[in-house]
Design an enzyme around this catalytic site. Structure first.
Site, mmCIF file in Angstrom:
data_model
loop_
_atom_site.group_PDB
_atom_site.id
_atom_site.type_symbol
_atom_site.label_atom_id
_atom_site.label_comp_id
_atom_site.label_asym_id
_atom_site.label_seq_id
_atom_site.Cartn_x
_atom_site.Cartn_y
_atom_site.Cartn_z
ATOM 1 N N GLU A 292 15.581 19.681 -34.781
ATOM 2 C CA GLU A 292 16.184 20.698 -33.908
ATOM 3 C C GLU A 292 15.321 20.908 -32.661
ATOM 4 O O GLU A 292 15.834 21.187 -31.579
ATOM 5 C CB GLU A 292 16.391 22.002 -34.697
ATOM 6 C CG GLU A 292 17.560 21.855 -35.670
ATOM 7 C CD GLU A 292 17.485 22.717 -36.908
ATOM 8 O OE1 GLU A 292 16.664 23.642 -36.972
ATOM 9 O OE2 GLU A 292 18.264 22.440 -37.843
ATOM 10 N N GLY B 217 22.086 20.906 -42.714
ATOM 11 C CA GLY B 217 23.057 21.985 -42.548
ATOM 12 C C GLY B 217 24.506 21.562 -42.692
ATOM 13 O O GLY B 217 25.409 22.300 -42.309
ATOM 14 N N GLU C 237 13.985 13.916 -42.819
ATOM 15 C CA GLU C 237 15.201 14.729 -42.711
ATOM 16 C C GLU C 237 16.228 13.989 -41.859
ATOM 17 O O GLU C 237 16.172 14.056 -40.617
ATOM 18 C CB GLU C 237 14.888 16.072 -42.041
ATOM 19 C CG GLU C 237 13.938 16.946 -42.821
ATOM 20 C CD GLU C 237 14.128 18.424 -42.450
ATOM 21 O OE1 GLU C 237 14.443 19.207 -43.347
ATOM 22 O OE2 GLU C 237 13.979 18.776 -41.273
ATOM 23 N N ASN D 225 12.088 26.404 -44.744
ATOM 24 C CA ASN D 225 12.150 26.508 -43.288
ATOM 25 C C ASN D 225 13.247 27.518 -42.957
ATOM 26 O O ASN D 225 14.420 27.193 -42.997
ATOM 27 C CB ASN D 225 12.461 25.139 -42.666
ATOM 28 C CG ASN D 225 12.597 25.215 -41.149
ATOM 29 O OD1 ASN D 225 12.289 26.248 -40.546
ATOM 30 N ND2 ASN D 225 13.054 24.140 -40.535
ATOM 31 N N HIS E 59 10.409 18.932 -35.818
ATOM 32 C CA HIS E 59 11.712 19.111 -36.465
ATOM 33 C C HIS E 59 12.803 18.575 -35.535
ATOM 34 O O HIS E 59 12.712 18.727 -34.321
ATOM 35 C CB HIS E 59 11.942 20.592 -36.787
ATOM 36 C CG HIS E 59 13.115 20.791 -37.697
ATOM 37 N ND1 HIS E 59 14.414 20.747 -37.244
ATOM 38 C CD2 HIS E 59 13.188 20.990 -39.040
ATOM 39 C CE1 HIS E 59 15.234 20.922 -38.276
ATOM 40 N NE2 HIS E 59 14.521 21.066 -39.370
ATOM 41 N N LYS F 182 13.929 28.704 -40.169
ATOM 42 C CA LYS F 182 14.472 28.516 -38.812
ATOM 43 C C LYS F 182 14.512 29.881 -38.107
ATOM 44 O O LYS F 182 13.578 30.658 -38.245
ATOM 45 C CB LYS F 182 15.826 27.816 -38.882
ATOM 46 C CG LYS F 182 15.754 26.532 -39.733
ATOM 47 C CD LYS F 182 16.958 25.661 -39.664
ATOM 48 C CE LYS F 182 16.736 24.404 -40.488
ATOM 49 N NZ LYS F 182 17.818 23.452 -40.428
ATOM 50 N N SER G 229 20.240 19.570 -46.565
ATOM 51 C CA SER G 229 21.243 20.041 -47.529
ATOM 52 C C SER G 229 20.743 20.044 -48.981
ATOM 53 O O SER G 229 21.530 19.858 -49.913
ATOM 54 C CB SER G 229 22.543 19.241 -47.410
ATOM 55 O OG SER G 229 23.140 19.475 -46.145
HETATM 56 P P1 13P Z 1 19.322 22.595 -44.583
HETATM 57 O O1 13P Z 1 18.616 22.668 -45.901
HETATM 58 O O2 13P Z 1 19.998 23.858 -44.180
HETATM 59 O O3 13P Z 1 20.224 21.390 -44.502
HETATM 60 O O4 13P Z 1 18.200 22.369 -43.450
HETATM 61 C C1 13P Z 1 17.284 21.359 -43.626
HETATM 62 C C2 13P Z 1 16.226 21.510 -42.627
HETATM 63 O O5 13P Z 1 16.438 21.281 -41.438
HETATM 64 C C3 13P Z 1 14.916 21.988 -43.079
HETATM 65 O O6 13P Z 1 13.943 21.807 -42.116
#
Ligand code: 13P
Length: 252
Positions: free
Chosen positions: A92, A166, A160, A6, A90, A8, A204
């Site tokens: 976010e 992150g 997640e 992903n 997601h 993003k 992560s």
């Molecule tokens: P990270 O791997 O940067 O923690 O992000 C995870 C994520 O949100 C994948 O969709």
């Protein structure tokens, strides 16, 4: 096993092209790889991935197929731009765009209607976990986010935990195992024991911790954010998944 990148809202187009070529030229037996790319990159990335086995996906879609929805994209647009799958719900988007599980279910139905596969994200916040509500939050998110008419073969679920995204604070294997078992129960209730869709872990994941995460029962892959922007780190995560898949085949 599925390993999904992903990206993003990253990276710059030139760097994206380099990463996609690395993905297309590598091969990892027994796993499926997916790239969830920013929408403007779908066409250029589909060109760069055309000679490899990496599937391309969008990071969101609208529930309508067309209309006055400035800034949104429809599932059919994703498909026409080379995507065969889409990431939905997601955290976010749930947090920053007010996406409820009801909205996710409508988007999921639209995506399935256009022939896309869907990966639905669920996960609790730190406050919800501290309150002892993590399991119920995830069960509710998943039950509501799954649309009524959906074949198991079109779905995957990414667990997640929001606090692990992150932050470098990857969830402990025992906690991942508990949540994956809870998610598997919901999916089994819905689709039957023989058709439980893959459940991935995200938050992560990196080249160092991937093998330990893949060893957790019911973990069928990873949804990778930050580490997917580093070609070498992502390749090492894919290798770990490939090894896990191979040992799973040997066990059978
Ligand atoms: P990270 O791997 O940067 O923690 O992000 C995870 C994520 O949100 C994948 O969709």
């Amino acid at each position: 096993m599925i390993v999904a990148a992903n990206w993003k809202m990253n990276p710059a187009l030139a760097a994206a092209g380099v990463l996609a070529r690395a993905l297309a030229t590598q091969a990892f037996p027994h796993i499926q790889r997916i790239l969830f790319a920013p929408h403007p990159y779908l066409v250029p990335m589909s060109v760069r991935l055309s000679d490899g086995d990496v599937r391309l996906g969008g990071q969101d879609c609208h529930s309508a197929d067309s209309g006055a929805f400035t800034g949104d994209v429809s599932a059919s647009m994703l498909r026409d731009c080379g995507a065969s799958t889409v990431l939905l719900g997601h955290s976010e988007r749930r947090a920053a765009h007010g996406e409820t599980s009801h909205i996710v279910a409508k988007k999921a139905a639209a995506a399935i209607g256009q022939g896309l596969d869907i990966m639905i994200c669920v996960g609790e916040t730190k406050a919800e976990r501290d309150d002892g509500k993590a399991e119920q939050v995830v069960i509710d998110q998943l039950r509501v986010s799954l649309p009524a008419q959906v074949p198991a073969s079109k779905i995957s679920v990414a667990y997640e935990p929001v606090w692990a995204i992150g932050t470098g604070a990857v969830a402990a294997p025992d906690d991942i195992a508990v949540m994956h078992a809870v998610i598997a129960d919901v999916l089994e209730e819905r689709f039957g024991a023989e058709a439980v869709p893959p459940i991935l872990y995200g938050g992560s994941v990196n080249a160092e911790n991937a093998s330990a995460i893949f060893a957790v029962p019911k973990v069928r892959g990873a949804l990778v954010g930050g580490a997917s922007l580093d070609a070498d780190a992502f390749a090492r995560i894919c290798s770990a998944a490939s090894r896990r898949a191979e040992s799973g085949i040997a066990e059978r």
